[in-house]
Design a protein around this motif. Sequence first.
Motif, PDB file in Angstrom:
ATOM      1  N   SER A  20       2.649  79.004   0.770  1.00  0.00           N
ATOM      2  CA  SER A  20       3.277  77.717   0.456  1.00  0.00           C
ATOM      3  C   SER A  20       2.798  76.599   1.358  1.00  0.00           C
ATOM      4  CB  SER A  20       4.801  77.845   0.568  1.00  0.00           C
ATOM      5  OG  SER A  20       5.171  78.253   1.884  1.00  0.00           O
ATOM      6  N   LEU A  21       2.366  76.930   2.592  1.00  0.00           N
ATOM      7  CA  LEU A  21       1.875  75.913   3.520  1.00  0.00           C
ATOM      8  C   LEU A  21       0.646  76.439   4.256  1.00  0.00           C
ATOM      9  CD1 LEU A  21       2.342  73.103   4.790  1.00  0.00           C
ATOM     10  CD2 LEU A  21       3.693  74.238   6.566  1.00  0.00           C
ATOM     11  N   PRO A  22      -0.559  76.220   3.710  1.00  0.00           N
ATOM     12  CA  PRO A  22      -1.781  76.630   4.399  1.00  0.00           C
ATOM     13  C   PRO A  22      -1.901  75.933   5.755  1.00  0.00           C
ATOM     14  CG  PRO A  22      -2.219  76.055   2.108  1.00  0.00           C
ATOM     15  CD  PRO A  22      -0.828  75.609   2.394  1.00  0.00           C
ATOM     16  N   LEU A  23      -2.555  76.580   6.690  1.00  0.00           N
ATOM     17  CA  LEU A  23      -2.672  76.034   8.043  1.00  0.00           C
ATOM     18  C   LEU A  23      -3.390  74.682   8.038  1.00  0.00           C
ATOM     19  CD1 LEU A  23      -2.240  76.372  11.069  1.00  0.00           C
ATOM     20  CD2 LEU A  23      -4.394  77.648  11.174  1.00  0.00           C
ATOM     21  N   SER A  24      -4.440  74.565   7.240  1.00  0.00           N
ATOM     22  CA  SER A  24      -5.176  73.297   7.195  1.00  0.00           C
ATOM     23  C   SER A  24      -4.281  72.160   6.711  1.00  0.00           C
ATOM     24  CB  SER A  24      -6.388  73.423   6.277  1.00  0.00           C
ATOM     25  OG  SER A  24      -5.998  73.835   4.970  1.00  0.00           O
ATOM     26  N   GLU A  25      -3.444  72.441   5.727  1.00  0.00           N
ATOM     27  CA  GLU A  25      -2.515  71.418   5.233  1.00  0.00           C
ATOM     28  C   GLU A  25      -1.489  71.060   6.290  1.00  0.00           C
ATOM     29  OE1 GLU A  25       1.021  71.067   1.890  1.00  0.00           O
ATOM     30  OE2 GLU A  25      -0.751  72.294   1.424  1.00  0.00           O
ATOM     31  N   ALA A  26      -1.007  72.064   7.019  1.00  0.00           N
ATOM     32  CA  ALA A  26      -0.039  71.810   8.084  1.00  0.00           C
ATOM     33  C   ALA A  26      -0.641  70.932   9.174  1.00  0.00           C
ATOM     34  CB  ALA A  26       0.440  73.133   8.677  1.00  0.00           C
ATOM     35  N   ILE A  27      -1.909  71.173   9.507  1.00  0.00           N
ATOM     36  CA  ILE A  27      -2.585  70.374  10.533  1.00  0.00           C
ATOM     37  C   ILE A  27      -2.713  68.926  10.081  1.00  0.00           C
ATOM     38  CG2 ILE A  27      -4.773  70.007  11.728  1.00  0.00           C
ATOM     39  CD1 ILE A  27      -5.102  73.061  11.790  1.00  0.00           C
ATOM     40  N   TRP A  28      -3.161  68.724   8.844  1.00  0.00           N
ATOM     41  CA  TRP A  28      -3.328  67.357   8.343  1.00  0.00           C
ATOM     42  C   TRP A  28      -1.996  66.637   8.236  1.00  0.00           C
ATOM     43  CZ3 TRP A  28      -7.605  65.088   8.968  1.00  0.00           C
ATOM     44  CH2 TRP A  28      -8.817  65.752   8.820  1.00  0.00           C
ATOM     45  N   THR A  29      -0.956  67.351   7.832  1.00  0.00           N
ATOM     46  CA  THR A  29       0.378  66.739   7.768  1.00  0.00           C
ATOM     47  C   THR A  29       0.847  66.346   9.159  1.00  0.00           C
ATOM     48  OG1 THR A  29       0.934  68.100   5.845  1.00  0.00           O
ATOM     49  CG2 THR A  29       2.761  67.068   7.014  1.00  0.00           C
ATOM     50  N   HIS A  30       0.615  67.213  10.132  1.00  0.00           N
ATOM     51  CA  HIS A  30       0.987  66.940  11.521  1.00  0.00           C
ATOM     52  C   HIS A  30       0.265  65.684  12.016  1.00  0.00           C
ATOM     53  CE1 HIS A  30       2.919  68.966  15.055  1.00  0.00           C
ATOM     54  NE2 HIS A  30       2.184  68.070  15.704  1.00  0.00           N
ATOM     55  N   LEU A  31      -1.030  65.605  11.738  1.00  0.00           N
ATOM     56  CA  LEU A  31      -1.816  64.441  12.158  1.00  0.00           C
ATOM     57  C   LEU A  31      -1.393  63.180  11.412  1.00  0.00           C
ATOM     58  CD1 LEU A  31      -5.380  66.026  12.453  1.00  0.00           C
ATOM     59  CD2 LEU A  31      -3.906  65.258  14.332  1.00  0.00           C
TER      60      LEU A  31
END
Length: 228
Positions: A20-31
């Motif tokens: 549901s939340l790929p790591l790459s997506e989590a990183i971009w959301t965080h940034l």
Amino acid sequence: MNLFAEAFAWIFSPDRQTGSLPLSEAIWTHLAFTFVSVVLAAAIAVPLGWLIGHTGRGREVAVALSGAARAVPSFGLVLLLVLVLGVTHKVGASTTAFVLLAIPPILAGAYAGVEAVDRRVVDGARSVGMTSTQVLRKVEVPLGLPLLIGGLRSATLQVVATVTLAGYVGSWGLGFYIVQGIQIRDFAQILGAALVIVVLAVVLDAVFAILERLVVPAGVSARRARES
């Protein structure tokens, strides 16, 4: 040591790119949270800081507000705004909290940068016929940029760490993995997500450190080189 090995295995596992939340997506959301919050905070704090530094008015109030804002618990502020704005506005509430946390260091860097300019330089600019606005724009702002970048650097590092708290109010960013890891007692996941956040902070810190050096006017750099 085994826990660190497990954490790195968690980070580089192919499973991190699925779900549901790929790591790459989590990183971009965080940034994205970090970038938007710092930009909005800068839009408010930089002009205000320049005005305070240029006129000398309101400095005591700005210092008091900055000190008070830094004493506010980040987690409490996020939860308070979520409750005030409603659970349907979690993104807006979280972003507002991050903006409020980013304003004090940026404000301090903006007015400190202008105040730190040698008054003889300012008087010289006025003596050649520069208006007050020209002095601010052509003298005080360029010479005060290193301290402003320092304020932006401090704000960015604070926000990139605090954005982790968004994981408590929504399934966003790297904080989601930490919250989920606590719930399921997956310590490798907790440490892995924390390590990614540390890497982001180190990279951003390095970028701002380079910017601080680049914005120093050539004349100032040359004078420092002669003095050393």
